[in-house]
Design a protein around this motif. Structure first.
Motif, short mmCIF file in Angstrom:
data_model
loop_
_atom_site.label_atom_id
_atom_site.label_comp_id
_atom_site.label_asym_id
_atom_site.label_seq_id
_atom_site.Cartn_x
_atom_site.Cartn_y
_atom_site.Cartn_z
N CYS A 101 -0.04 -0.12 12.11
CA CYS A 101 -0.17 -1.24 11.18
C CYS A 101 1.11 -2.06 10.99
O CYS A 101 2.14 -1.54 10.57
CB CYS A 101 -0.61 -0.73 9.82
SG CYS A 101 -0.81 -2.08 8.63
N GLN A 156 -4.91 -4.68 0.06
CA GLN A 156 -4.97 -3.94 1.32
C GLN A 156 -5.75 -2.65 1.15
O GLN A 156 -6.36 -2.13 2.08
CB GLN A 156 -3.58 -3.60 1.81
CG GLN A 156 -2.88 -4.77 2.47
CD GLN A 156 -1.44 -4.79 2.08
OE1 GLN A 156 -1.07 -5.41 1.11
NE2 GLN A 156 -0.66 -4.01 2.80
N ASN A 187 -9.43 2.70 1.18
CA ASN A 187 -9.18 3.76 2.15
C ASN A 187 -9.79 5.07 1.68
O ASN A 187 -9.71 5.40 0.50
CB ASN A 187 -7.68 3.92 2.39
CG ASN A 187 -7.22 2.95 3.46
OD1 ASN A 187 -7.97 2.61 4.36
ND2 ASN A 187 -6.01 2.48 3.34
N ARG A 242 -3.25 8.36 9.34
CA ARG A 242 -4.20 7.80 8.37
C ARG A 242 -4.31 8.64 7.11
O ARG A 242 -4.89 8.20 6.13
CB ARG A 242 -5.59 7.66 9.00
CG ARG A 242 -5.71 6.52 9.98
CD ARG A 242 -5.68 5.17 9.28
NE ARG A 242 -6.85 4.92 8.46
CZ ARG A 242 -6.97 3.84 7.66
NH1 ARG A 242 -5.99 2.98 7.55
NH2 ARG A 242 -8.06 3.68 6.94
N GLY A 297 0.19 3.64 2.28
CA GLY A 297 -0.02 4.23 3.59
C GLY A 297 1.16 3.95 4.53
O GLY A 297 2.05 3.17 4.19
N CYS A 337 0.83 -1.20 0.00
CA CYS A 337 0.00 0.00 0.00
C CYS A 337 0.87 1.25 0.00
O CYS A 337 2.10 1.17 0.04
CB CYS A 337 -0.88 0.00 1.25
SG CYS A 337 0.08 0.25 2.75
N CYS A 342 0.32 3.79 8.24
CA CYS A 342 -0.47 3.94 9.45
C CYS A 342 0.35 3.47 10.65
O CYS A 342 0.95 2.39 10.62
CB CYS A 342 -1.78 3.18 9.33
SG CYS A 342 -2.69 3.69 7.84
S1 SF4 Z 1 -3.66 0.08 7.62
FE1 SF4 Z 1 -3.81 -0.35 5.44
S2 SF4 Z 1 -3.17 1.53 4.43
FE2 SF4 Z 1 -2.47 1.66 6.53
S3 SF4 Z 1 -0.37 0.90 6.43
FE3 SF4 Z 1 -1.71 -0.83 6.97
S4 SF4 Z 1 -2.20 -1.83 5.03
FE4 SF4 Z 1 -1.38 0.22 4.57
#
Ligand code: SF4
Length: 413
Positions: A141, A178, A213, A254, A136, A134, A138
Motif C-alpha cells: 500500500c 481508509q 478492514n 494484512r 495498518g 490508518c 500493508c
Molecule cells: S491498505 Fe488500507 S489499511 Fe492497509 S496500509 Fe493501506 S490504507 Fe492502511
C-alpha cells in the motif's frame, strides 16, 4: 476521501478566489490519487496537458507525497492531503510565480473545515470523512505514505457536518475513510458509537458506511451489528479481504485471516437478510502461487459476495512489496479475467432472487441516459425510468444485470 477533500478545497478556495470553469481558470488544482501506477501516469499526463494550455497547476492529494520527484518540476505548487486547509497560500504563490510546497505532516480535524459539497446533476449524495490515515502497514500500500497514521475526527464535528448536509437536503451520507472500522482507536471511541450518534439526527436519510478492514470490524462486531440495525444505516458492508490465502495475507501484512473476513460477513448475513456484501481482491501479488490464487477463487465462489473489486497487483516504489519479484503481466491478466467472470456469474445468481419483489428505494442521482439511480435499504442499485432525486419511493423489480437491478416506480414508499 479524495472527493471529500475536494469539497474542502472548494470551500476553502471560495473564500478568497472565484471558482471558475477550466477555460476561464488561471490556476487549476488537481486533487490527485496515486493508488496504482496507471493512475499516477494518467495524472502526470493531465498535468502536462494543462501546462500546454498555459494553465498554472497546483497538485494536491496523494501524489505530492507518493511521487514528489516525478511531479515537483512540472507543477506550480504542491500540497498534501493534511494541508488542504492551507491551499490558498499555495495558489497565491503560484499566481506570483513562486512554487510553494506544503508536505509537512499535519494533524487537522477535517470534520470542522468549511466545505462545499458537490451538487453534480443535483445529486442527493454527500460524502463526509470521519478520519484520515490508518493503523495498518500493508506491504503493497502506497496510500499509507500519503495519508499517514490514523487521526479520527471529532464525533461532535462529524455529527454537526452530517446535520448540516441533511439540512441542505442531502439524503445519502457516505461516511468515508481508509478504514472506517478503525475509527476512534486513537480516541477511545468506536465506529458503532459514531453511527449511533449520527442516527440521532432528525430527518429521513440513509448512511453508507465506507470500507472496513476485517481485523477492526471483528473487534467491534456486536456493537457494529447493533448500530447497523438502525433504519437509517444501509445494510451494506465493504470489507476488503484482498486474498483467500492466509500465507499471502501474511506477506501482505494484512493483520487479519481469511477466517476473520468470513466471520464478519457471516455475522452481517445472519442479522440482515439482504445485506449487500462488497469486497476487494488483489490478484498477482508477488508471492501468490497458482494454488493461492485458486484459494481466492474458491473463497469468492463459496461466499458469493455481491461486489468484488478486482485489482491487479501494481508494484509501488516506497512499499515493502516493491522489493519482491513481480509476476508476469499475463498471469495477473489471466487471474483477473477468471475472477471477473466468476464475479459476473455470482452477480446474476444473487440478483435473480429480487425479480418480481417490491422494495423501498431512495432516488439518489441521475443515471445513464434518462434513468435515475436509486438504492434499496441494502444499498442495492435499482435503475428507474422515472422519479425525483431525493425521494423515497416504492419500486417493483422487473429485470436485472450482474451489477444492478431494474425497477418500476409504484408510488410513495
Ligand atoms: S491498505 Fe488500507 S489499511 Fe492497509 S496500509 Fe493501506 S490504507 Fe492502511
Amino acid at each position: 476521501m479524495n472527493r471529500a477533500d475536494t469539497d474542502i478545497i472548494r470551500g476553502v478556495l471560495s473564500k478568497e478566489f472565484k471558482l471558475s470553469s477550466l477555460d476561464d481558470a488561471e490556476v487549476v488544482i488537481i486533487n490527485s490519487c496515486g493508488v496504482v501506477e496507471y493512475t499516477e501516469k494518467k495524472i502526470i499526463r493531465r498535468i502536462i496537458e494543462l501546462k500546454n494550455l498555459g494553465k498554472k497547476v497546483v497538485l494536491a492529494g496523494c501524489l505530492p507525497r507518493i511521487a514528489r520527484k516525478k511531479v515537483e518540476d512540472i507543477v506550480d505548487g504542491l500540497v498534501s492531503p493534511d494541508n488542504v486547509h492551507k491551499i490558498c497560500e499555495v495558489v497565491k504563490a503560484a499566481l506570483n510565480g513562486e512554487k510553494k510546497v506544503l508536505l509537512q505532516r499535519n494533524y487537522v480535524d477535517k470534520a470542522g473545515l468549511y466545505n462545499i459539497k458537490c451538487r453534480l446533476n443535483n445529486s442527493a449524495i454527500a460524502i463526509v470523512s470521519i478520519s484520515e490515515g490508518c493503523v495498518g502497514n500493508c506491504s503493497f500500500c502506497i496510500t499509507k505514505i500519503a495519508r499517514g497514521r490514523l487521526r479520527s475526527f471529532s464525533a461532535e464535528k462529524i455529527a454537526e457536518e452530517v446535520k448540516d448536509v441533511v439540512d441542505q437536503g442531502f439524503k445519502e451520507i457516505q461516511l468515508t475513510s481508509q478504514d472506517t472500522a478503525a475509527y476512534g482507536i486513537d480516541k477511545q471511541t468506536t465506529l458503532a458509537e459514531l453511527l449511533e450518534k449520527i442516527c440521532e439526527i432528525d430527518g429521513e436519510f440513509r448512511i453508507r458506511v465506507g470500507m472496513m478492514n476485517p481485523q477492526h470490524a471483528i473487534r467491534i462486531l456486536d456493537d457494529l451489528i447493533n448500530a447497523f440495525s438502525n433504519k437509517k444505516v444501509y445494510k451494506f458492508i465493504h470489507v476488503p479481504v484482498q486474498s483467500g490465502d492466509n500465507k499471502v495475507l501474511k506477506d501482505m501484512k494484512r493483520n487479519h485471516s481469511v477466517e476473520d473476513f468470513v466471520e464478519v460477513v457471516s455475522a452481517f448475513r445472519k442479522n440482515f437478510n439482504d445485506v449487500l456484501v462488497s469486497t476487494d481482491i488483489i490478484v498477482g501479488f508477488p508471492t501468490e502461487s497458482d494454488e493461492a490464487f485458486w484459494k481466492s477463487y474458491e473463497l469468492i465462489k463459496n461466499l458469493k459476495p455481491d461486489i468484488v473489486n478486482i485489482t491487479r497487483f501494481s508494484p509501488r516504489e516506497g512499499t515493502l512489496a516493491y522489493k519482491l519479484k513481480d509476476l508476469p503481466g499475463w498471469i495477473k491478466k489471466e487471474r483477473s479475467r477468471k475472477l471477473t467472470n466468476l464475479m459476473r456469474e455470482i452477480g446474476i445468481e444473487n440478483n435473480k432472487k429480487f425479480l418480481g419483489r417490491k422494495f423501498n428505494v431512495l432516488i439518489t442521482k441521475r443515471g445513464k441516459g434518462n434513468t435515475f439511480l436509486s438504492r434499496m435499504d441494502s444499498y442495492r442499485a435499482v435503475v428507474l425510468s422515472d422519479g425525483k432525486i431525493g425521494e423515497f419511493r416504492k419500486a417493483l423489480i422487473e429485470d436485472f444485470r450482474f451489477n444492478y437491478l431494474i425497477g418500476k416506480v409504484l408510488g410513495q414508499s
